[in-house]
Every structure is written in C-alpha cells, then in structure tokens.
Write an enzyme that holds these catalytic residues in place. Structure first.
Site, PDB file in Angstrom:
ATOM      1  N   CYS A  76       0.834  -1.197   0.000  1.00 21.56           N
ATOM      2  CA  CYS A  76       0.000   0.000   0.000  1.00 21.56           C
ATOM      3  C   CYS A  76       0.875   1.254   0.000  1.00 21.56           C
ATOM      4  CB  CYS A  76      -0.861  -0.029   1.254  1.00 21.56           C
ATOM      5  SG  CYS A  76      -1.823   1.449   1.577  1.00 21.56           S
ATOM      6  N   CYS A 116      -0.457   4.554  -6.397  1.00 23.95           N
ATOM      7  CA  CYS A 116      -1.539   3.854  -5.697  1.00 23.95           C
ATOM      8  C   CYS A 116      -1.792   2.575  -6.476  1.00 23.95           C
ATOM      9  CB  CYS A 116      -2.798   4.729  -5.664  1.00 23.95           C
ATOM     10  SG  CYS A 116      -4.250   3.905  -4.979  1.00 23.95           S
TER      11      CYS A 116
END
Lengths: 271, 271
Positions: free
Chosen positions: B75, B186
C-alpha cells in the site's frame, strides 16, 4: 441518574450524521447529545453486513458508557443492516433513519412511485423497500446505488460538469421510472441536492430522514417521560476514532451550532 | 524453521496489493506468500498519519504470526506514513513501495520533470518527493492527489466520458508542468492507465512500482541468503478483515494465479 438528565447518543460511520444532530437540536433543544463518528473505519457503505453489524455493536457499547437514554443510528448503512441485531442485544431504545425516511416519503408521494438512492450496502440490504412496503404495500420502489456520491461530496465537487454527469448516470434510470419522490438515503446526499434536483426536475420531491427521525426521538422520550429540563444547559460532546482535525474543519458546514469538545478515542486499540 | 522455508508477508489496505503479489510471483516463483488485506478498514488514503501507523503496526503483528522472513507494504499510503515507525519497532526486513517507485521514475525520466499521483494521505506525506530527491536532488517533482480515482476504479468506470473528465481535471496541472514521467502512486491506478495515458499523451511514461519492489525483495533475500528451494511447492494464503466474497470475485482481475485459500480474520474483534 434520572433519565431526564441523561444524554441522547448518536453514532455514524463518520461526519455525515451531524445533519441528524442538527435536526435533533432543532427539535429537542434542551437535550444533551453524545456523538460518535467512526472516522478511522469510514466508510461502512462499501462493506459487508457482518462487518457493519460488528462495528455498530462496538459503537453502541461506546455510547452506553455515557449512560445514554436512547441511541440514534444516524448512518443509513448501519440502520439498514444492524438495527435488528442491536435491538436484540441492547435494552436502550434505538432509532434508525430508515423507517422515518420511508414514512416521510410515503406521506409525500402522490403517484406512489418512490425512488431510493444510497450506498451499495444500504441499497443491497433492501431495508428502505421493506420499510416502505410495511407502511404502504402498494407503493412502487425503485432503488439505485450511487457509490461515487460520497467521494464526490468529500472531494467538494458539488456543482460543475463532472458532478452533473455522475448524477445523470445514476439518476436517469429513476427518471425513466417516473418517480415523484426520492429518498436521499445517505447523510452525505443532502449536499448534492441542487445537482440531484437539476437532473430530476422540479416536480420530484427530495426527502431526507433527519427531521422525521428527530420527531421519532421526541416520541421515544415522550413514552419514557424522559425529557430534559428546559433550563438544563444541554451539553454536546463529539468523539471520533481518527484525528479530529478534519471533523473540526468540516463539521461546521453540517452543524451550525457545533460547539463542544471533539475528542479522539480508540475502541480497541494498539496499546 | 530455516529462512528459506519461511513465507514472504505482504499487506495492503485492501485488494489492490495483489498487483504487487503478481510481480513477486513473477520475480520469485519459488517463494510462498502470506497476504493480508485490511478490507474492513479500507481505505487508508483518506485517514490521518497516526491511524495509518496504528493499523500498519497491527497488520505487521498479524503477519509475524506466520514467521515471515520479510514484509512488503504493498500500500502506497501505508508505505508513505508508516515505514519508519515499522522499521523502528520490528527487526524483520520491511520493504515499502515508495523508494522502488521513485527509483524507477528517476531511471525513466529524461527531462527530470516527474509527476506523482496518489491518495490524499500519500501526496500530503511528501514521501515520493523526498525519496526522489534522495536519489536525484535536481529532479523537479509535481504532485497531485486524486481522491476520486480509487472510487472510480471500484465503481468499474475505467473508460467513458466521466472517467475521462475526472482524469482531465486531475492531470491537467501535470500536463501544464510538462512532466515526461508519471508515478502511479496507488495500487489501483494501473487499472486507469489507458485513461491516464490518453489525457497525458503518448510521450509521458507511466511508472508503477510493483516490478521494482519485487526486485528489491530479491535483493533482501540475496543479502540474507534466504531464498526458498526452487522445488519447494510455494503456498499462497490470503487473509482479509471483511467478508472474502468481494476479494474472491475481484482478486482474479489483479492476480491471474490467484490460487489458495482466502480466509477472514479479526484483528481485535467483538466480543
């Protein structure tokens, strides 16, 4: 402590439930309120029933520490999935926003063609449809999940071409079904009301459940003879699970009388 | 247990980190992997640093139960805010995706004008900018938060006029700054690559960090002499905190070899 001095508890997945607090303060200005916003785990609307129920149980447990005399679930998603379980576990009166919203819509509609928009979880629960049909089995309910509306509000794009295009994409099926009333089934959606009204046209009435929910809370307090004294100096306390900065900044837009402390709490935290 | 038989641990706020697992399997096909996706608390990118750090600490604690030999933070948001704290608390080698992404971009750019897009939390952390400047202090970095991109991907609107309009709104400032390289900061964004490329034009290179991250993991295993035996039958296990249904359904799009069990776990659960 006599019930009259106990606060009303309100919980929401985040900040949107402050619109319900606004209605409560308007309807019951003498009452103290404890608000809990689960901002560390927001949103609920994209998650499964069992997770929403688990989080809601924890939220109620938190509010009970304050000896609340009743609890309002300001979140449509939590009201949709968790209300029956919460009522089974806890004795304190618990009011959701679904039945009040359904009631307001049934009162409003003339053609009995009611639209409902909400998060994915709210719409898939079928809670609004069931609540409307318990009041009027002959009403036609057309539901539409609008997963991009909450992020759109949080981005602050409440007008403009992108907002209009997204509203059009979600709402056109409802226009084709000739609804005359639309339930805004998420606390964020009233901020999109102008864009929604523009797509649907002026003849469709928009219904949000905050006002009707506050009226039901009045009913609960009447039944229990648990009103606060009119001269009792109500106290408002706000608790959130993420840092309070965003809540403080945006809260005033949703709740004009936002006075009182905002504190961060950890439900079950890293030591 | 000798390190060679221990699995690699990977965590992400949700499902997007499977693209990093894909790269790991490609780079290190003999290694076993334990994946943890915090789907009950997703997203992280809208939350504060302290909450992201707290969640990340809990996620690492969970992976350590499996005796992992190293941990990959798939992440971007958790890599941006939590990596220094995690490295302070835990001895196991921990690899984030920020430095690898920065490295790939610095290698790629010719004009030294690098764009970075990511969640609000990732961009506000300044982590990519710092990482790029540690490699090349003369590079110019232009950052842009894109909060609607993740919901857009989850809604599945990867093409069409709304997707294009949102991409245009976010990316035009980068075009004006004449970047020649863009970091997709992302794990969700590679799914929007065609729309992003269309707005930026063919001359801008898109960089995602999965491949470079996998290469760094190889480096860690080399340094520790901890490679699995080539004939060792790697095992893949997936754990999520919300119900696994969505993960099972969407997972195959992100990870073609998605075999192995998906189990639900509770970090600190009710009751």
């Amino acid at each position: 402590m006599h019930a009259s001095r106990q606060p009303i508890g309100v919980f929401d997945s985040g900040i949107g439930g402050l619109t319900v607090v606004q209605a409560l303060i308007h309807e019951l200005p003498a009452e103290s309120i404890v608000y809990f916003g689960d901002t560390a785990r927001v949103p609920y609307g994209t998650k499964s029933k069992s997770t929403i129920v688990k989080f809601s149980l924890e939220n109620v447990e938190f509010l009970l520490r304050f000896g609340v005399k009743c609890i309002v679930i300001a979140c449509n998603t939590a009201s949709s999935w968790a209300l029956p379980t919460l009522r089974k576990y806890f004795k304190v009166p618990i009011i959701g926003v679904i039945r009040p919203g359904a009631m307001a819509a049934v009162r409003q509609t003339r053609t009995k063609r009611i639209g409902v928009i909400g998060t994915t979880a709210t719409i898939r629960s079928g809670a609004y449809e069931a609540a409307i049909h318990r009041i009027d089995p002959s009403a036609k309910v057309i539901s539409q999940e609008c997963p991009l509306f909450v992020p759109l509000v949080e981005e602050g794009w409440l007008t403009g071409s992108i907002c209009r295009a997204i509203a059009q994409a979600y709402l056109e099926p409802l226009t084709r079904q000739r609804i005359d009333t639309l339930i805004l089934g998420c606390t964020h959606y009233p901020l999109l009301a102008p864009a929604i009204q523009q797509v649907l046209g002026r003849d469709v009435a928009l219904v949000d459940s905050a006002q009707q929910t506050a009226a039901e809370v009045r009913g609960v307090l009447t039944a229990a003879d648990a009103f606060a004294q009119p001269n009792g100096h109500p106290r408002y306390r706000f608790f959130v699970t993420d840092e309070p900065a965003h809540f403080n900044r945006v809260g005033h837009r949703l709740l004009t009388q936002m006075t009182g402390s905002v504190e961060r709490v950890s439900l079950r935290g890293w030591p």
